[in-house]
Motif scaffolding. Sequence first.
Motif, PDB file in Angstrom:
ATOM      1  N   UNK A 207     -19.133  24.016 -39.149  1.00 54.15           N
ATOM      2  CA  UNK A 207     -19.391  22.725 -39.804  1.00 54.15           C
ATOM      3  C   UNK A 207     -18.390  21.669 -39.332  1.00 54.15           C
ATOM      4  N   UNK A 208     -17.137  22.089 -39.169  1.00 55.20           N
ATOM      5  CA  UNK A 208     -16.131  21.136 -38.684  1.00 55.20           C
ATOM      6  C   UNK A 208     -16.472  20.672 -37.279  1.00 55.20           C
ATOM      7  N   UNK A 209     -16.854  21.645 -36.458  1.00 48.36           N
ATOM      8  CA  UNK A 209     -17.171  21.332 -35.058  1.00 48.36           C
ATOM      9  C   UNK A 209     -18.333  20.330 -34.971  1.00 48.36           C
ATOM     10  N   UNK A 210     -19.412  20.572 -35.708  1.00 42.97           N
ATOM     11  CA  UNK A 210     -20.547  19.665 -35.576  1.00 42.97           C
ATOM     12  C   UNK A 210     -20.254  18.321 -36.235  1.00 42.97           C
TER      13      UNK A 210
ATOM     14  N   UNK B 269     -29.605  15.998 -32.608  1.00 43.68           N
ATOM     15  CA  UNK B 269     -30.292  17.078 -33.304  1.00 43.68           C
ATOM     16  C   UNK B 269     -29.253  18.055 -33.832  1.00 43.68           C
ATOM     17  N   UNK B 270     -29.327  18.323 -35.122  1.00 42.66           N
ATOM     18  CA  UNK B 270     -28.447  19.324 -35.710  1.00 42.66           C
ATOM     19  C   UNK B 270     -29.287  20.559 -35.991  1.00 42.66           C
ATOM     20  N   UNK B 271     -28.961  21.608 -35.258  1.00 44.71           N
ATOM     21  CA  UNK B 271     -29.753  22.814 -35.374  1.00 44.71           C
ATOM     22  C   UNK B 271     -28.928  23.860 -36.082  1.00 44.71           C
ATOM     23  N   UNK B 272     -29.478  24.493 -37.097  1.00 44.49           N
ATOM     24  CA  UNK B 272     -28.736  25.535 -37.800  1.00 44.49           C
ATOM     25  C   UNK B 272     -29.690  26.381 -38.596  1.00 44.49           C
ATOM     26  N   UNK B 273     -29.448  27.668 -38.579  1.00 47.67           N
ATOM     27  CA  UNK B 273     -30.312  28.599 -39.274  1.00 47.67           C
ATOM     28  C   UNK B 273     -30.378  28.246 -40.763  1.00 47.67           C
ATOM     29  N   UNK B 274     -31.406  28.744 -41.426  1.00 43.47           N
ATOM     30  CA  UNK B 274     -31.499  28.509 -42.869  1.00 43.47           C
ATOM     31  C   UNK B 274     -30.216  28.979 -43.535  1.00 43.47           C
ATOM     32  N   UNK B 275     -29.693  28.157 -44.424  1.00 46.24           N
ATOM     33  CA  UNK B 275     -28.504  28.532 -45.172  1.00 46.24           C
ATOM     34  C   UNK B 275     -27.195  28.299 -44.442  1.00 46.24           C
ATOM     35  N   UNK B 276     -27.238  27.698 -43.262  1.00 43.86           N
ATOM     36  CA  UNK B 276     -25.989  27.520 -42.518  1.00 43.86           C
ATOM     37  C   UNK B 276     -25.183  26.328 -43.033  1.00 43.86           C
ATOM     38  N   UNK B 277     -25.748  25.550 -43.941  1.00 46.15           N
ATOM     39  CA  UNK B 277     -24.998  24.465 -44.555  1.00 46.15           C
ATOM     40  C   UNK B 277     -25.142  23.130 -43.850  1.00 46.15           C
TER      41      UNK B 277
ATOM     42  N   UNK C  28     -31.294  14.262 -36.672  1.00 47.88           N
ATOM     43  CA  UNK C  28     -32.440  15.103 -37.016  1.00 47.88           C
ATOM     44  C   UNK C  28     -31.923  16.508 -37.304  1.00 47.88           C
ATOM     45  N   UNK C  29     -32.340  17.093 -38.433  1.00 46.35           N
ATOM     46  CA  UNK C  29     -31.880  18.446 -38.739  1.00 46.35           C
ATOM     47  C   UNK C  29     -33.057  19.406 -38.662  1.00 46.35           C
ATOM     48  N   UNK C  30     -32.853  20.527 -38.016  1.00 43.44           N
ATOM     49  CA  UNK C  30     -33.925  21.509 -37.973  1.00 43.44           C
ATOM     50  C   UNK C  30     -33.390  22.902 -38.233  1.00 43.44           C
ATOM     51  N   UNK C  31     -34.213  23.702 -38.903  1.00 47.64           N
ATOM     52  CA  UNK C  31     -33.824  25.076 -39.203  1.00 47.64           C
ATOM     53  C   UNK C  31     -34.500  26.052 -38.263  1.00 47.64           C
TER      54      UNK C  31
ATOM     55  N   UNK D  89     -25.025  22.533 -32.730  1.00 46.51           N
ATOM     56  CA  UNK D  89     -25.527  23.788 -33.286  1.00 46.51           C
ATOM     57  C   UNK D  89     -24.559  24.350 -34.325  1.00 46.51           C
ATOM     58  N   UNK D  90     -25.083  24.624 -35.520  1.00 37.96           N
ATOM     59  CA  UNK D  90     -24.306  25.305 -36.554  1.00 37.96           C
ATOM     60  C   UNK D  90     -24.571  26.790 -36.393  1.00 37.96           C
ATOM     61  N   UNK D  91     -23.608  27.486 -35.790  1.00 38.00           N
ATOM     62  CA  UNK D  91     -23.917  28.873 -35.448  1.00 38.00           C
ATOM     63  C   UNK D  91     -23.110  29.866 -36.287  1.00 38.00           C
ATOM     64  N   UNK D  92     -22.850  29.500 -37.531  1.00 36.47           N
ATOM     65  CA  UNK D  92     -22.047  30.374 -38.371  1.00 36.47           C
ATOM     66  C   UNK D  92     -22.508  30.143 -39.807  1.00 36.47           C
ATOM     67  N   UNK D  93     -22.615  31.211 -40.572  1.00 37.35           N
ATOM     68  CA  UNK D  93     -23.012  31.036 -41.969  1.00 37.35           C
ATOM     69  C   UNK D  93     -21.763  30.862 -42.819  1.00 37.35           C
ATOM     70  N   UNK D  94     -21.872  30.125 -43.943  1.00 42.01           N
ATOM     71  CA  UNK D  94     -20.728  30.009 -44.848  1.00 42.01           C
ATOM     72  C   UNK D  94     -20.249  31.391 -45.274  1.00 42.01           C
ATOM     73  N   UNK D  95     -18.962  31.499 -45.589  1.00 39.17           N
ATOM     74  CA  UNK D  95     -18.385  32.817 -45.864  1.00 39.17           C
ATOM     75  C   UNK D  95     -18.904  33.410 -47.173  1.00 39.17           C
TER      76      UNK D  95
END
Length: 735
Positions: free
Chosen positions: A284-287, A304-312, A458-461, A480-486
């Motif tokens: 999240x900090x990186x993006x 484009x902000x790409x992140x899996x469902x629940x990645x915040x 633009x945000x996409x899951x 890319x948000x490539x990490x899920x919250x802890x």
Amino acid sequence: MLELSTPVQYVKGVGPRIADVLAAKGIRTVGDLLHYLPFRYEDRLNPRGIAELRPGEMASVVGEVRNSGLFRTRSMPIFQLTIGQGRAKLRCLWFNATYLQDKFKPGQLIALYGKVEEDPRSRELQIIQPQFEILGDSSDGENRAEKKTAESLEIGRIVPIYEAIGRVSARWFRRIIRTALENLTPELPDPIPAMVRAHLGLVSPHAALWNVHWPEPGESLQDLQSSRTPAHIRMIFDELFFIELGLELKRRQQKAQTGIAFRLDDRVRAAIKKILPFHPTAAQKKVLKEIAEDMQKPYPMRRLLQGDVGSGKTIVSFEAAIIAIENGYQVALMAPTEILAQQHYFSARRMLENAGYRIVLLTGSLESDHKREIRRHIAQGSAQLVIGTHALLEEKVEFANPGLVIVDEQHRFGVMQRLKLMKKAGDAESRRATLAAEGTEARTESGPTGSAEPDVLVMTATPIPRTLALTLYGDLDLSVLDELPPGRTPIVTKCVSDDQSPKVWEFVRKQVMAGHQAYVVYPVIAENEESELKAAIKMYRELSGKVFADLKVGLLHGRLDAELKDQVMRMFQKGELQILVATTVIEVGVDVPNATIMVIEHAERFGLAQLHQLRGRIGRGAAKSYCVLMTGGKITEEGQKRLDAMVRTNDGFKIAELDLELRGPGEFFGTRQAGLPDFRVANIIRDAQLLEAARQEAAAVLAGPNTEISSEEISRALVQMRARWQHTYGLVEVG
Ligand code: ADP
Ligand code: MG
């Protein structure tokens, strides 16, 4: 001599009727015809000896017809053909093929292609329903010269196999394409700059066209089948390069527009910090850093902000919103559904309202008085964060001072579609500018700058492999948000048949008794839609009336009116409902961390991406979550693969890759209108590396002339690019 642009009727052998058949498939010019590539090749130079065939392999065999005949079994007529090579013999069978009865004569030379199998009883080898071609048939009335050409095109070499179109057979294609090549002008200009050609070692267009249809004798059959010969690579790269050149140009033009250079000083940083309810993840900090840097630049952000469902993603977008608001601008947040808009509104109020930000929700279900009031706040600039559905915000909402537009969950929008939309927006913009100039529209120019383009995030899951994202969203920069919250425990997924449902309901009950909440999802709303499927409404009655009669059960589906939908969702969010029976309306974005169990009935009916989205509704809190995929009825092989993938992994990228593989790019991205360019020879999965290369080369070309590339070469490439974009996508305005 033929040019690539010559109409296809001028190719000898193409009469008006064939031209019509071809035109229906988009083949109008010689160039179109030459881009109609073989879908496989047969090695008739070294055809397989019958004696060396092995069961299970795909083989092409050339042999002599020995005998043939029709057998009638109790269930159907079967046509049998025996071919021979010296003493070796091979049997071929066709079911229900009375039409083959008089086709073959002993002594004819014939080419076959199909899967070699062993007859279980006789243990002899056979091919069932092979593709075939009669070679050098002396009885079809051709004169000798023609016969000779036919033979030279069909035996003793690697032969291209084309998909027949209507009455235009593979054999016809072979002849007319050959004729077109023989009469093609040798002076084909190469629009790809020499520098790029050298980087990739590309062969000339002329050589590529010849060899892709008529490979040189020594060519590797494997390379041909996998489209990896120099000729294939040239043609594929050619196609991708001019698409990427257009996208790159688009990106550059966007950066040349006037945007807002937001300031990010300590005061703004402190404001962001104040709203954060938790420590952001490293991702999240990186993006946020990428977004913030973009926002500070003087051109409009298109990211484009790409992140899996629940990645915040939500919190990241709020942080970006604060940057804009603290700079004195308004922010619009568009969600695809009312439920989602509402949910964003609640989270925004929870996180931002204490800090004094003014947030409004604009939805279709509001009364018109109320709507007008809200629109007034937006027009006067007193509303700072405006949340609504896409439809609503695309309508005529006048912002006093728009600085940032956030578009959530737009996973069904591709680049082509967006380019068209932007064109529309651009038209509206210039119209408004004209009106203002004429003084017919009073426009409050209260903003710090006035005419600058707002930033867009633009945000996409939908996780898409990076190279694909770069093409699909090629005009956007990518974060890319490539990490899920802890603190998340991975979701446990099980697949069971619905005759196990009593056990499943028992398990759901246990979870609910422990204080958690559950979703039960159905593919349809009411029974009559597809009779054998269990439907949400009926199952709601059954579950709320019998199975969970003592628990609080709610029902949510798309046909409820908005107010009711809302009410149900809110009750579930507050924990006033313990079980929510729903259709896929809950698919996107719904966030209830206390919900830890999801049962999906008829899971075999859902697509992979959809299952993953649905499952993303649980596993949002610290407690362990469970997803039960219940199946009812027949499961196809592909359905089983989807279910297996869901049980095996939670990783959205892996699931997306498999989904892409199972469905192919067209289906994966929705329809063609979903914005994927319509490729003629490229396949973005197979050719991902060439795509990446094309992108880099396009960027290098537009970086401007240098010792390796002249300005003439660049403008020639651009002319070609424009012609192709117009021809293929009807997008004239690019460039
Ligand atoms: P999505 O990317 O699917 O939109 P959300 O933004 O809805 O994901 O976030 C999913 C959940 O994770 C929410 O409950 C949110 O509050 C929580 N969350 C987001 N970021 C963090 C974080 N850094 N630490 C802890 N929880 C977080
Ligand atoms: Mg979200």
